[in-house]
Design a protein around this motif. Structure first.
Motif, short mmCIF file in Angstrom:
data_model
loop_
_atom_site.label_atom_id
_atom_site.label_comp_id
_atom_site.label_asym_id
_atom_site.label_seq_id
_atom_site.Cartn_x
_atom_site.Cartn_y
_atom_site.Cartn_z
N ALA A 114 25.58 40.89 44.05
CA ALA A 114 25.88 39.84 45.13
C ALA A 114 26.44 40.45 46.05
CB ALA A 114 26.53 39.17 43.94
N LYS A 115 27.58 41.38 46.32
CA LYS A 115 28.36 42.35 47.31
C LYS A 115 27.21 42.36 48.46
CE LYS A 115 31.61 43.87 44.05
NZ LYS A 115 32.18 45.03 43.57
N VAL A 116 26.54 43.21 48.13
CA VAL A 116 25.50 43.59 49.70
C VAL A 116 25.15 42.69 50.23
CG1 VAL A 116 24.02 45.62 49.79
CG2 VAL A 116 25.80 45.51 48.19
N PHE A 117 24.13 41.36 49.24
CA PHE A 117 24.41 40.37 50.02
C PHE A 117 24.58 39.35 50.65
CE2 PHE A 117 20.66 40.97 46.20
CZ PHE A 117 19.36 41.60 46.39
N VAL A 118 25.98 39.17 49.75
CA VAL A 118 27.15 38.23 50.89
C VAL A 118 27.79 38.78 52.17
CG1 VAL A 118 29.59 37.68 50.39
CG2 VAL A 118 27.88 36.97 49.25
N SER A 119 27.94 40.63 52.30
CA SER A 119 28.77 41.12 53.14
C SER A 119 26.85 40.81 54.16
CB SER A 119 28.40 42.53 52.86
OG SER A 119 26.78 43.38 53.06
N GLU A 120 26.05 40.71 54.29
CA GLU A 120 24.86 40.50 54.93
C GLU A 120 24.23 39.26 55.30
OE1 GLU A 120 21.33 42.56 52.89
OE2 GLU A 120 22.33 44.63 53.39
N ASN A 121 25.31 38.46 54.52
CA ASN A 121 24.50 36.94 54.84
C ASN A 121 25.64 36.08 55.51
OD1 ASN A 121 21.54 36.35 54.32
ND2 ASN A 121 22.50 37.62 52.86
N PRO A 122 26.05 35.64 56.36
CA PRO A 122 27.70 34.72 56.84
C PRO A 122 28.00 34.13 56.26
CG PRO A 122 26.48 36.17 58.52
CD PRO A 122 25.59 37.05 57.87
N GLY A 123 29.18 33.25 55.66
CA GLY A 123 29.13 32.18 55.16
C GLY A 123 28.69 32.12 53.92
N LEU A 124 28.84 32.74 53.14
CA LEU A 124 28.40 32.76 51.61
C LEU A 124 29.59 33.15 50.47
CD1 LEU A 124 25.13 33.89 51.77
CD2 LEU A 124 25.70 31.79 51.61
N VAL A 125 30.27 32.89 50.31
CA VAL A 125 31.28 33.55 48.60
C VAL A 125 31.34 34.08 47.43
CG1 VAL A 125 33.43 33.02 49.99
CG2 VAL A 125 32.35 31.59 48.51
N ILE A 126 31.62 34.78 46.67
CA ILE A 126 31.61 35.28 45.21
C ILE A 126 32.46 34.31 44.24
CG2 ILE A 126 30.87 36.65 43.46
CD1 ILE A 126 30.27 38.74 45.93
N LEU A 127 32.16 33.72 43.50
CA LEU A 127 33.30 33.16 42.63
C LEU A 127 34.33 34.04 42.09
CD1 LEU A 127 31.43 29.89 40.91
CD2 LEU A 127 33.19 29.69 43.65
N ASP A 128 35.73 33.67 42.01
CA ASP A 128 36.12 34.53 41.24
C ASP A 128 35.50 34.84 39.45
OD1 ASP A 128 37.95 34.80 42.84
OD2 ASP A 128 38.97 33.62 42.99
N GLU A 129 35.55 33.65 38.95
CA GLU A 129 34.93 33.05 37.69
C GLU A 129 33.69 33.30 37.52
OE1 GLU A 129 34.28 29.76 34.67
OE2 GLU A 129 34.66 29.03 36.76
N SER A 130 33.39 34.83 36.62
CA SER A 130 31.96 35.70 35.98
C SER A 130 31.24 34.86 35.13
CB SER A 130 32.29 36.89 35.90
OG SER A 130 32.07 37.43 35.20
N TYR A 131 30.15 34.85 35.08
CA TYR A 131 29.32 34.52 34.27
C TYR A 131 29.55 35.12 32.86
CZ TYR A 131 26.23 30.70 33.79
OH TYR A 131 24.76 29.88 33.07
N THR A 132 29.01 36.29 33.02
CA THR A 132 28.86 37.26 31.57
C THR A 132 29.34 38.78 32.43
OG1 THR A 132 26.38 37.64 32.03
CG2 THR A 132 27.09 36.20 30.37
N ASP A 133 29.29 40.05 31.22
CA ASP A 133 29.62 40.76 31.13
C ASP A 133 28.42 41.31 31.14
OD1 ASP A 133 31.87 40.62 32.86
OD2 ASP A 133 33.77 40.40 30.65
#
Ligand code: ARG
Length: 252
Positions: A191-210
């Motif tokens: 997710a971090k890699v894809f967001v860094s390559e695609n401007p305008g996206l963010v990762i929510l603080d709340e995560s789904y599962t560990d």
């Protein structure tokens, strides 16, 4: 003397064969002293294409394991949902693909000791107004990579409207940027890699599962499972694993 050398050579060969392969697979990959790894190289920083090569954390871990087992490593890049079938059928000796240990998958394959932890995160558009999982309502359309835990959790989550499946996580992320999706659920590091390559996206603080990542190995292959666990323990103890991770993931 000559005899001793050749006896030693034969012994070494036998040992490395035992290390690479399984009792049930002596005629196949093991005989050649090759460790076949099935992966899906669409998952940076764990496995991805760099020119003609497949690189990443899993590729390097597999190379280090193969080296310890005295085998040559061969990487097969296949669809993510074909990896467990490839391991079960013996086409591959090991599945290494940022694969999460789940009870359901344990019915088909054995898992090595874990070598990484991860979580499923939610990627949204910066201006979406979605701030938490609770905002993904009954009309939401969420993208996932087919057969991944993101797919499984979202498909089981009644609060999500529609789940769209993609062959590659990156394709889901592109659909999100094009406004075709409300969110993408995927593992945190890709997710971090894809967001860094695609401007305008963010990762929510709340995560789904560990989750925990581990290598998948055919069920009747206890010898290989032991060898892989031993190699992993050595890689953890001597700092190799940390060094591999540090090469691909910068500490925050
Ligand atoms: N951790 C998730 C799972 O096990 C996603 C793994 C995807 N890996 C890949 N190489 N595409 O389902």
């Amino acid at each position: 003397m000559k005899k001793l050398v050749s006896v030693t050579l034969v012994l070494c060969m036998m040992l490395s064969l035992a290390a690479c392969g399984s009792s049930s697979n002596v005629e196949g990959t093991a005989k050649k002293g090759v460790l076949v790894m099935a992966t899906n190289a669409e998952f940076p920083p764990y496995e991805y294409h760099e020119g003609d090569d497949i690189v990443g954390i899993d590729a390097e871990i597999a190379a280090a394991i193969a080296q310890r087992l005295g085998c040559e490593l061969k990487i097969e890049d296949i669809a993510f949902d074909s990896i467990i079938p490839a391991v079960v059928s013996g086409k591959a000796d090991i599945g290494l693909a940022g694969m999460t240990v789940t009870e359901d998958r344990k019915k088909s394959v054995d898992f090595s000791d874990s070598y990484a932890s991860s979580s499923q995160v939610v990627i949204v558009k910066e201006d979406s107004g979605i701030t938490g999982l609770g905002d993904l309502g009954a009309d939401s359309v969420v993208g996932v990579q087919t057969g991944t835990t993101g797919d499984i959790y979202c498909s089981d989550d009644d609060s999500i409207g529609t789940v769209e499946r993609y062959n590659k996580g990156m394709e889901a992320v592109q659909a999100l940027t094009q406004g075709k999706l409300d969110a993408v659920v995927i593992d945190s590091e890709p997710a971090k890699v894809f967001v860094s390559e695609n401007p305008g996206l963010v990762i929510l603080d709340e995560s789904y599962t560990d989750e925990q990542y581990a290598a998948a190995i055919r069920k009747d292959n206890a010898a290989l499972l032991n060898n892989v666990n031993q190699a992993l323990a050595e890689l953890k103890a001597d700092g190799t694993l940390d060094a591999i991770v540090a090469k691909y993931i910068s500490a925050e």
